[in-house]
Design an enzyme around this catalytic site. Sequence first.
Site, PDB file in Angstrom:
ATOM      1  N   HIS A 108       0.869  -1.358  -0.091  1.00 38.23           N
ATOM      2  CA  HIS A 108      -0.076   0.004  -0.179  1.00 38.23           C
ATOM      3  C   HIS A 108       0.873   1.327   0.243  1.00 38.23           C
ATOM      4  O   HIS A 108       2.057   1.239   0.160  1.00 38.23           O
ATOM      5  CB  HIS A 108      -0.842   0.138   1.152  1.00 38.23           C
ATOM      6  CG  HIS A 108      -0.242  -0.445   2.408  1.00 38.23           C
ATOM      7  ND1 HIS A 108      -0.249  -1.513   3.190  1.00 38.23           N
ATOM      8  CD2 HIS A 108       0.572   0.367   3.034  1.00 38.23           C
ATOM      9  CE1 HIS A 108       0.413  -1.423   4.287  1.00 38.23           C
ATOM     10  NE2 HIS A 108       1.064  -0.310   4.269  1.00 38.23           N
ATOM     11  N   ASP A 175      -4.592   0.105  -0.949  1.00 39.16           N
ATOM     12  CA  ASP A 175      -3.469  -0.960  -1.352  1.00 39.16           C
ATOM     13  C   ASP A 175      -3.219  -0.712  -3.049  1.00 39.16           C
ATOM     14  O   ASP A 175      -4.132  -0.437  -3.822  1.00 39.16           O
ATOM     15  CB  ASP A 175      -4.451  -2.124  -1.545  1.00 39.16           C
ATOM     16  CG  ASP A 175      -4.317  -3.105  -0.293  1.00 39.16           C
ATOM     17  OD1 ASP A 175      -4.382  -2.437   0.734  1.00 39.16           O
ATOM     18  OD2 ASP A 175      -4.680  -4.389  -0.070  1.00 39.16           O
ATOM     19  N   ARG A 203      13.047  -6.354   3.683  1.00 36.68           N
ATOM     20  CA  ARG A 203      12.246  -7.251   4.575  1.00 36.68           C
ATOM     21  C   ARG A 203      10.778  -6.685   3.855  1.00 36.68           C
ATOM     22  O   ARG A 203      10.443  -5.585   4.049  1.00 36.68           O
ATOM     23  CB  ARG A 203      12.235  -6.615   6.028  1.00 36.68           C
ATOM     24  CG  ARG A 203      11.313  -7.201   6.886  1.00 36.68           C
ATOM     25  CD  ARG A 203      10.082  -6.451   7.084  1.00 36.68           C
ATOM     26  NE  ARG A 203       9.065  -7.009   8.207  1.00 36.68           N
ATOM     27  CZ  ARG A 203       7.975  -6.332   8.349  1.00 36.68           C
ATOM     28  NH1 ARG A 203       7.552  -5.287   7.332  1.00 36.68           N
ATOM     29  NH2 ARG A 203       7.286  -6.862   9.173  1.00 36.68           N
ATOM     30  N   ASP A 205       7.034  -6.282   3.649  1.00 36.11           N
ATOM     31  CA  ASP A 205       5.951  -6.081   4.194  1.00 36.11           C
ATOM     32  C   ASP A 205       4.630  -6.892   3.757  1.00 36.11           C
ATOM     33  O   ASP A 205       4.408  -6.822   2.765  1.00 36.11           O
ATOM     34  CB  ASP A 205       5.659  -4.616   4.372  1.00 36.11           C
ATOM     35  CG  ASP A 205       4.839  -4.368   5.545  1.00 36.11           C
ATOM     36  OD1 ASP A 205       5.107  -4.477   6.873  1.00 36.11           O
ATOM     37  OD2 ASP A 205       3.629  -3.680   5.339  1.00 36.11           O
ATOM     38  N   LEU A 210       0.136  -8.529  -0.477  1.00 32.24           N
ATOM     39  CA  LEU A 210       0.735  -8.000  -1.692  1.00 32.24           C
ATOM     40  C   LEU A 210       0.458  -8.509  -2.906  1.00 32.24           C
ATOM     41  O   LEU A 210       0.037  -7.977  -3.966  1.00 32.24           O
ATOM     42  CB  LEU A 210       2.344  -7.944  -1.647  1.00 32.24           C
ATOM     43  CG  LEU A 210       2.892  -7.310  -2.755  1.00 32.24           C
ATOM     44  CD1 LEU A 210       2.856  -5.919  -3.163  1.00 32.24           C
ATOM     45  CD2 LEU A 210       4.558  -7.631  -2.483  1.00 32.24           C
ATOM     46  N   GLU A 244       7.693 -11.298   5.353  1.00 31.88           N
ATOM     47  CA  GLU A 244       6.632 -11.164   6.479  1.00 31.88           C
ATOM     48  C   GLU A 244       5.571 -12.086   5.991  1.00 31.88           C
ATOM     49  O   GLU A 244       4.555 -11.459   5.374  1.00 31.88           O
ATOM     50  CB  GLU A 244       6.240  -9.930   6.855  1.00 31.88           C
ATOM     51  CG  GLU A 244       5.421  -9.977   8.196  1.00 31.88           C
ATOM     52  CD  GLU A 244       4.637  -8.691   8.207  1.00 31.88           C
ATOM     53  OE1 GLU A 244       4.083  -8.289   9.407  1.00 31.88           O
ATOM     54  OE2 GLU A 244       4.147  -7.717   7.486  1.00 31.88           O
TER      55      GLU A 244
HETATM   56  C1  GLC Z   1       3.191  -4.970   8.699  1.00 36.72           C
HETATM   57  C2  GLC Z   1       4.177  -4.121   9.586  1.00 36.72           C
HETATM   58  C3  GLC Z   1       3.495  -3.375  10.497  1.00 36.72           C
HETATM   59  C4  GLC Z   1       2.639  -2.283   9.711  1.00 36.72           C
HETATM   60  C5  GLC Z   1       1.623  -3.159   8.812  1.00 36.72           C
HETATM   61  C6  GLC Z   1       1.109  -2.165   7.728  1.00 36.72           C
HETATM   62  O1  GLC Z   1       2.665  -5.778   9.239  1.00 36.72           O
HETATM   63  O2  GLC Z   1       4.967  -4.941  10.596  1.00 36.72           O
HETATM   64  O3  GLC Z   1       4.078  -2.624  11.547  1.00 36.72           O
HETATM   65  O4  GLC Z   1       1.623  -1.630  10.469  1.00 36.72           O
HETATM   66  O5  GLC Z   1       2.545  -4.184   7.871  1.00 36.72           O
HETATM   67  O6  GLC Z   1       2.015  -1.621   6.854  1.00 36.72           O
END
Ligand code: GLC
Length: 553
Positions: A108, A175, A203, A205, A210, A244
Amino acid sequence: MRLTYTSDVWYKNAVVYCLDVETFKDGNGDGVGDFRGLTQEIDYLAGLGVTCLWLMPFFPTPNKDDGYDITDFYSIDPRLGTLGDFVEFMRTATDRGLRVIADLVVNHTSDQHPWFKESRSGRDSPRRDWYVWSDTPEPDDPKQVVFPDKENSIWEYDEGSGQYYLHSFYRHQPDLNVGNPEVRDEIARILGFWMELGLSGFRVDAVPFLIENVTPRLASPHEFLADLRAFMTRRKGGSILLGEVNLPYKDLMQYFGDGLGDQVTMCFDFIGMQRAWLSLARNEAGPLASALRERPEPPKDCQWAMFLRNHDELTLDKLTKEERQEIFAAFGPSEDMQIYGRGLRRRLPTMFGGDLRRIKMAYSLLFSLPGTPVIFYGEEIGMGENLDEEGRMAVRIPMQWSRDGGFSQAEPVREVPDGSFAPDRVNVADQKRDTSSLLRWFQLLIERYRECPELAWGEYTVLDTGHPAVLAHRSDADGATVVVAHNLCDTAQDVELKLAGLERYRLTDLLVDGTVDVSADGVVRLPLDPHGCRWLRAAPPEIPPEDASVKSL
Ligand code: GLC
């Protein structure tokens, strides 16, 4: 094991240190951390032994989600410095042998990003399709709402253009639509830009969000991840994506590209993390042991990223309601410690009531688990949280450098805690002078972890210990073995481990002095202190332990 492997596939036994420039060190005295401040502390980080810094978002932002709401992917939040400061930081970090990765938040943008302003300006805007719009969105499923304290839908009506836009997170974070090839190109451009400035990777997110929430649905959403990874490898071999992806193991493997290993290079082990907390709450090895036994092996050259805490809530969403309640009862009984009905907004040391033996054991466990350890700034000195700060900000407090805080000369961006976790009790300067401090323990763990690449690279086996509180495992690589045992309870335990193939070997303790011998039938008797931890290198009696890792070069 040949150390040369570990410089090519460097991330496989890296030590990743996550920090927010905003809360690490203020270099210009305005109360906000910045790149100049961070750069001054590079030697502290190098001295700690970490090998890769993960920077939380440092881009221009209205700061409604602590920088995860971005308005420009190609520059620096002016509160944190300039591109010039960034390059000087990169130069200094590289000189000290540190790699740097950054948060890639492209699921986003902020609703203040010029792309979104243009997109919402009208249905025929050239950038309309850069975001996900609908006349008739699907009715909300409450399970899809990530932040239920602030949102009750993932769709928001836009008055001006008369359609709904998708926001998987907050309504101010529309998004991006990777279904649009221009968006995919732009994302690659962003990666390329920062890699050119020296980053070793990202990293990523919210990876499932996504690639899944797009229109038209991508025929094969995972191809996009594979394309990104291929692009990165073309530009800079050895660059990584750390994903993540909080999904059960069986659903997660596709993010590695299943057997191909051509998508996300490393994934956080959210399942192992949650089961580790269940083990810690129960003082029982079982839950973590079963996660490690169930966990699939990542494809070749991929890796699990291990963590106990991060910058978000300690999410317990993959446990049952009863298990979650057990952890709440043990580590966060009061309501203001809990968040979103699924997690805790606390740091580890406060959850253990400051019990240093237990804290040291938990981190020894983390560093010994098969995978790459990821720590959150301040964990190395045992910082607590400040529950007076809003929501997840409770754990994102200024780094505690000295008795008077030492983060800034001015009023800091966030308040440090009072009481036994205040800077006068928990700080870097004091712990540097104290050989028994948590900081020194971290340095030892990191040094040993790096000397035992078998832990991260090897084939691991969870061992039967005959005692419910003791977790033991061995890691074997290239004919070398490391054996590790942790006692989760507060009474001393003796365990017997069966170590096939190590008959008559000698085990040398790497954390404290001493050796134990494996019997002719392959059994070793191992005494463990309350919350004790032992890392042992195995070697035939005629080979010095320092040489046992290297069978043939
Ligand atoms: C991920 C991040 C978190 C953030 C969210 C939205 O989960 O770790 O801190 O608020 O994405 O971008």
